[in-house]
Design an enzyme around this catalytic site. Structure first.
Site, PDB file in Angstrom:
ATOM      1  N   HIS A 101       0.711  -1.161   0.145  1.00  0.00           N
ATOM      2  CA  HIS A 101      -0.006   0.104  -0.300  1.00  0.00           C
ATOM      3  C   HIS A 101       1.175   0.932  -0.156  1.00  0.00           C
ATOM      4  O   HIS A 101       1.876   1.280   0.190  1.00  0.00           O
ATOM      5  CB  HIS A 101      -0.817   0.107   1.120  1.00  0.00           C
ATOM      6  CG  HIS A 101      -0.038  -0.207   2.881  1.00  0.00           C
ATOM      7  ND1 HIS A 101       0.548  -1.293   2.970  1.00  0.00           N
ATOM      8  CD2 HIS A 101      -0.187   1.181   3.520  1.00  0.00           C
ATOM      9  CE1 HIS A 101       0.771  -0.417   3.903  1.00  0.00           C
ATOM     10  NE2 HIS A 101       0.567   0.542   4.550  1.00  0.00           N
TER      11      HIS A 101
ATOM     12  N   ARG B  21       5.319   6.940  13.833  1.00  0.00           N
ATOM     13  CA  ARG B  21       5.814   7.558  12.573  1.00  0.00           C
ATOM     14  C   ARG B  21       5.002   8.872  11.929  1.00  0.00           C
ATOM     15  O   ARG B  21       3.748   9.397  13.063  1.00  0.00           O
ATOM     16  CB  ARG B  21       4.697   7.014  11.553  1.00  0.00           C
ATOM     17  CG  ARG B  21       4.557   7.331  10.165  1.00  0.00           C
ATOM     18  CD  ARG B  21       3.755   6.250   9.058  1.00  0.00           C
ATOM     19  NE  ARG B  21       1.859   7.348   8.610  1.00  0.00           N
ATOM     20  CZ  ARG B  21       2.029   6.132   8.013  1.00  0.00           C
ATOM     21  NH1 ARG B  21       1.337   5.112   8.379  1.00  0.00           N
ATOM     22  NH2 ARG B  21       0.378   7.278   8.180  1.00  0.00           N
TER      23      ARG B  21
ATOM     24  N   HIS C  47       4.790   0.084   0.612  1.00  0.00           N
ATOM     25  CA  HIS C  47       5.782  -0.769   1.105  1.00  0.00           C
ATOM     26  C   HIS C  47       4.280  -2.345   1.992  1.00  0.00           C
ATOM     27  O   HIS C  47       3.321  -1.894   1.501  1.00  0.00           O
ATOM     28  CB  HIS C  47       6.515   0.324   2.686  1.00  0.00           C
ATOM     29  CG  HIS C  47       4.758   0.923   2.975  1.00  0.00           C
ATOM     30  ND1 HIS C  47       4.405   2.245   2.779  1.00  0.00           N
ATOM     31  CD2 HIS C  47       4.384   0.702   4.052  1.00  0.00           C
ATOM     32  CE1 HIS C  47       3.637   2.371   3.363  1.00  0.00           C
ATOM     33  NE2 HIS C  47       3.278   1.746   4.633  1.00  0.00           N
TER      34      HIS C  47
ATOM     35  N   ASP D  50       0.648   5.146   1.255  1.00  0.00           N
ATOM     36  CA  ASP D  50      -0.255   5.561   2.622  1.00  0.00           C
ATOM     37  C   ASP D  50      -1.145   6.668   2.044  1.00  0.00           C
ATOM     38  O   ASP D  50      -0.977   7.671   1.419  1.00  0.00           O
ATOM     39  CB  ASP D  50       1.198   6.342   3.475  1.00  0.00           C
ATOM     40  CG  ASP D  50       1.784   5.648   4.401  1.00  0.00           C
ATOM     41  OD1 ASP D  50       1.184   4.420   5.146  1.00  0.00           O
ATOM     42  OD2 ASP D  50       3.088   5.454   5.113  1.00  0.00           O
TER      43      ASP D  50
END
Length: 285
Positions: free
Chosen positions: A109, A273, A258, A111
């Site tokens: 996917h 993150r 990723h 983000d």
């Protein structure tokens, strides 16, 4: 005609760089991202990001505030709807899995493609890692595009896909899709986007958030999406990163997909993150 981007002309400013594969990924050695003079090295780091798609750093003992400060050098930051509203640093998304929570990020996917302006990139810092397992894989979706036939490229370049937050976060946030759509309505993005800095063309659909392709029948949409999703699975356009405490991955969300390998259950894996806001995807013919 697609732009030819010359990576050899990028100035990485004396950084010590160790490429991970010919296709994607590089480790930057001997650098402290929390140093007081880090601002002077940001142009070189940005050039390395554009050159390699994802860059990695080891042994970074950063506070949350230093993590945020480093990310701000690359643009405005965004707050994820999964971030608790009462935490002191809302820009930090904590992703923690262990005995009571199996990792759920084990699909290819990009983000937040459900945003009107999906992120430029994410900077992920490992706080706690399992003894083994829990690696993250990255795929170069420009090279995935280049491996399509000319006929498939032409067909896909005229298509638009819909991206929907509720496909993942309705269940995780325990909200009805309609409730999420009030704040984050489904977004339309080109199936093939143009990278705004390199001019390269990139496959821009993903298994997590893409619901369908407009103008095709349901069966045609499912077939084409499945075909495009599989392009990320080509090991020749990938790299795989093994985490240590203090490791950082900084990926260009406009060109990378990723996958977080969820093979470590029931061990703990805790990551933080910080995400840099991006711009609206477009296709330049």
């Amino acid at each position: 005609m697609a732009t030819t981007f010359d990576r050899a002309k990028l100035d990485t400013g004396g950084l010590t760089i160790k490429p991970m594969t010919p296709a994607i990924g590089a480790e930057i050695l001997n650098i402290d991202l929390g140093a007081t003079d880090i601002a002077s090295r940001i142009p070189a780091i940005r050039a390395a990001l554009l050159k390699h798609g994802v860059i990695f750093f080891r042994d970074q003992d950063l506070t949350q505030e230093q993590h945020i400060a480093f990310a701000r050098h690359f643009g405005e930051l965004e707050v994820h709807p999964a971030t608790p509203k009462d935490q002191p640093n809302p820009e930090v998304l904590r992703i923690a899995h262990g005995p009571k929570s199996r990792g759920q990020e084990n699909n290819w996917h990009s983000d937040v493609t459900w945003r009107e302006k999906p992120s430029l990139g994410s900077i992920l810092l490992a706080r706690e890692v399992p003894e083994c397992g829990g690696d993250t894989c990255f795929a170069n979706m420009h090279l995935a595009y280049e491996r399509l036939s000319d006929q498939m490229k032409c067909f896909c370049e005229g298509l638009t896909a819909v991206h929907d937050i509720s496909r993942v976060f309705a269940r995780r946030l325990k909200k009805a899709p309609e409730e999420l759509h009030d704040q984050y309505p489904p977004m339309r993005h080109p199936v093939i986007r143009t990278h705004p800095e390199t001019g390269e063309r990139v496959i821009y659909v993903n298994t997590a958030f893409t619901s369908h392709i407009e103008g095709l029948s349901a069966e045609e949409s499912r077939w084409l999406l499945s075909h495009l999703y599989k392009t990320a699975m080509d090991v020749e356009i990938q790299c795989r990163f093994r985490w240590e405490v203090g490791s950082i991955a900084f990926w260009d969300n406009r060109v990378c997909q990723h996958l977080a390998v969820s093979d470590y259950f029931p061990a703990r894996r805790v990551m933080e993150r910080v995400t840099i806001a991006g711009d609206k995807p477009y296709f330049q013919g």
